[in-house]
Motif scaffolding. Structure first.
Motif, PDB file in Angstrom:
ATOM      1  N   ASP A  15      66.541  76.963  79.239  1.00  0.00           N
ATOM      2  CA  ASP A  15      66.220  76.448  80.566  1.00  0.00           C
ATOM      3  C   ASP A  15      65.630  77.560  81.429  1.00  0.00           C
ATOM      4  O   ASP A  15      64.991  78.474  80.908  1.00  0.00           O
ATOM      5  N   SER A  16      65.844  77.496  82.748  1.00  0.00           N
ATOM      6  CA  SER A  16      65.214  78.439  83.672  1.00  0.00           C
ATOM      7  C   SER A  16      65.610  79.888  83.408  1.00  0.00           C
ATOM      8  O   SER A  16      64.823  80.805  83.634  1.00  0.00           O
ATOM      9  N   GLU A  19      63.286  80.855  80.749  1.00  0.00           N
ATOM     10  CA  GLU A  19      61.912  80.804  81.247  1.00  0.00           C
ATOM     11  C   GLU A  19      61.575  82.057  82.050  1.00  0.00           C
ATOM     12  O   GLU A  19      60.432  82.527  82.042  1.00  0.00           O
ATOM     13  N   ALA A  54      61.298  77.460  76.667  1.00  0.00           N
ATOM     14  CA  ALA A  54      62.246  77.138  77.736  1.00  0.00           C
ATOM     15  C   ALA A  54      61.537  76.555  78.954  1.00  0.00           C
ATOM     16  O   ALA A  54      60.442  76.985  79.317  1.00  0.00           O
ATOM     17  N   ARG A  56      62.563  75.190  83.018  1.00  0.00           N
ATOM     18  CA  ARG A  56      63.579  75.128  84.069  1.00  0.00           C
ATOM     19  C   ARG A  56      64.175  73.728  84.221  1.00  0.00           C
ATOM     20  O   ARG A  56      63.513  72.715  84.018  1.00  0.00           O
ATOM     21  N   LYS A  58      66.330  72.096  82.430  1.00  0.00           N
ATOM     22  CA  LYS A  58      66.642  71.281  81.262  1.00  0.00           C
ATOM     23  C   LYS A  58      68.147  71.281  80.955  1.00  0.00           C
ATOM     24  O   LYS A  58      68.816  72.304  81.012  1.00  0.00           O
ATOM     25  N   GLN A  62      68.245  67.586  76.529  1.00  0.00           N
ATOM     26  CA  GLN A  62      66.782  67.711  76.592  1.00  0.00           C
ATOM     27  C   GLN A  62      66.300  68.885  75.752  1.00  0.00           C
ATOM     28  O   GLN A  62      65.250  68.797  75.091  1.00  0.00           O
ATOM     29  N   ILE A  63      67.041  69.973  75.775  1.00  0.00           N
ATOM     30  CA  ILE A  63      66.693  71.121  74.929  1.00  0.00           C
ATOM     31  C   ILE A  63      66.737  70.718  73.461  1.00  0.00           C
ATOM     32  O   ILE A  63      65.841  71.051  72.673  1.00  0.00           O
ATOM     33  N   GLY A  83      71.809  77.360  76.669  1.00  0.00           N
ATOM     34  CA  GLY A  83      71.778  76.061  77.332  1.00  0.00           C
ATOM     35  C   GLY A  83      73.171  75.526  77.550  1.00  0.00           C
ATOM     36  O   GLY A  83      74.140  76.005  76.952  1.00  0.00           O
ATOM     37  N   ASN A  86      73.483  74.136  82.970  1.00  0.00           N
ATOM     38  CA  ASN A  86      73.010  73.115  83.913  1.00  0.00           C
ATOM     39  C   ASN A  86      73.872  71.859  83.832  1.00  0.00           C
ATOM     40  O   ASN A  86      74.148  71.210  84.846  1.00  0.00           O
ATOM     41  N   SER A 239      64.290  66.521  88.183  1.00  0.00           N
ATOM     42  CA  SER A 239      64.567  67.892  87.758  1.00  0.00           C
ATOM     43  C   SER A 239      63.383  68.778  88.122  1.00  0.00           C
ATOM     44  O   SER A 239      62.236  68.315  88.174  1.00  0.00           O
ATOM     45  N   GLY A 241      62.053  70.791  86.314  1.00  0.00           N
ATOM     46  CA  GLY A 241      61.191  70.946  85.148  1.00  0.00           C
ATOM     47  C   GLY A 241      60.445  69.702  84.736  1.00  0.00           C
ATOM     48  O   GLY A 241      59.696  69.726  83.745  1.00  0.00           O
TER      49      GLY A 241
END
Length: 269
Positions: A15-16, A19, A54, A56, A58, A62-63, A83, A86, A239, A241
């Motif tokens: 995720d972020s 990223e 990656a 943001r 997520k 979703q990953i 991950g 979030n 989201s 992302g």
């Protein structure tokens, strides 16, 4: 693990945090610890390849759906997977579902790469950490179990006191500063068996705490610029992302270009 091993490719999944937010570059894009790590590995190995999938915002589901199979197909020497944090911030957090999705992600990735790297994510000390501590520590204990089961490496950022310091976190209070990202890159570098360049756990120099007015001004700016929009996205099911592609979706040669005043620098393939 072999010391100073040669790695020819890296794929970053997450995720972020992965990223690269909030390690902001002059062109408005983000660099982050994964780019910094790739730059260092590329200096050692001609033709080194790097992908960063990656995005943001997520969640781990979703990953799993959007990144894991793509990463597995690349069959890289090193894959990093971070991950689940979030998910823990959501009011309707379903621990069983999240841990199951994380387990499936690890099970798919571990057989396809030379070295899978997992992390106990860093946490900014304060009321948010205390509120979610139980969820986070349960998640991290499960990550330890997965690593033992699948032969992965765990980088314990959560246990590093310096990374919990407020000065290591950007004004949004969710993402590390550039110095924080540099420390994470060094932590993963060492976990891969490389010679240490510095002590990523080193305590920060003492400093005088901010005054009351400075703290209240910062709180107001945080609420206006970051907390309000975050709540708005939660209420509307959006989201940060949504619709955003990965910044480096293909496993391609990585050629770091030096940034002014910064050794670790951004690449352009």
């Amino acid at each position: 693990m072999e010391k100073n091993a040669t790695y020819t490719s890296l794929v970053a999944v997450g995720d972020s945090f992965t990223e690269g937010m909030s390690d902001l570059l002059p062109d408005g894009s983000y660099r982050g610890w994964a780019d910094l790590l790739a730059a260092r590995l590329a200096e050692r190995t001609p033709g080194f390849r790097y992908a960063n999938l990656a995005v943001r915002g997520k969640l781990i589901g979703q990953i799993l759906d959007e990144q894991v199979d793509a990463a597995a197909a690349m069959r890289a020497d090193v894959v990093t997977l971070v991950g689940g944090l979030n998910d823990t911030l959501r009011p309707k957090y379903d621990a069983g579902l999240v841990l199951g999705q994380l387990e499936e992600s690890v099970a798919r990735l571990a057989p396809t790469c030379g070295r899978l790297v997992l992390m106990r994510s860093p946490a900014r000390r304060g009321p948010v950490m205390e509120r979610f501590r139980h969820r986070w520590e349960s998640l991290f204990s499960f990550i330890d179990e997965l690593a033992a089961r699948h032969g992965a490496v765990v980088v314990d950022l959560y246990g590093a006191r310096a990374l919990g310091e407020q000065r290591m976190w950007d004004v949004d209070r969710l993402h590390l500063t550039p110095d924080g990202h540099r420390r994470v890159a060094e932590a993963v570098w060492q976990a891969l068996g490389m010679e240490p360049a510095d002590d990523w756990r080193a305590e920060l120099a003492p400093h005088l705490p901010d005054g009351w007015l400075t703290r209240r001004t910062g709180d107001a700016r945080f609420a206006r610029q970051h907390l309000g929009p975050w709540i708005g996205r939660r209420l509307t099911g959006r989201s940060s992302g949504d619709g955003r592609p990965p910044k480096r979706p293909e496993l391609l040669p990585y050629v770091p270009l030096p940034e002014p005043g910064d050794m670790g620098a951004r690449r352009e393939a």
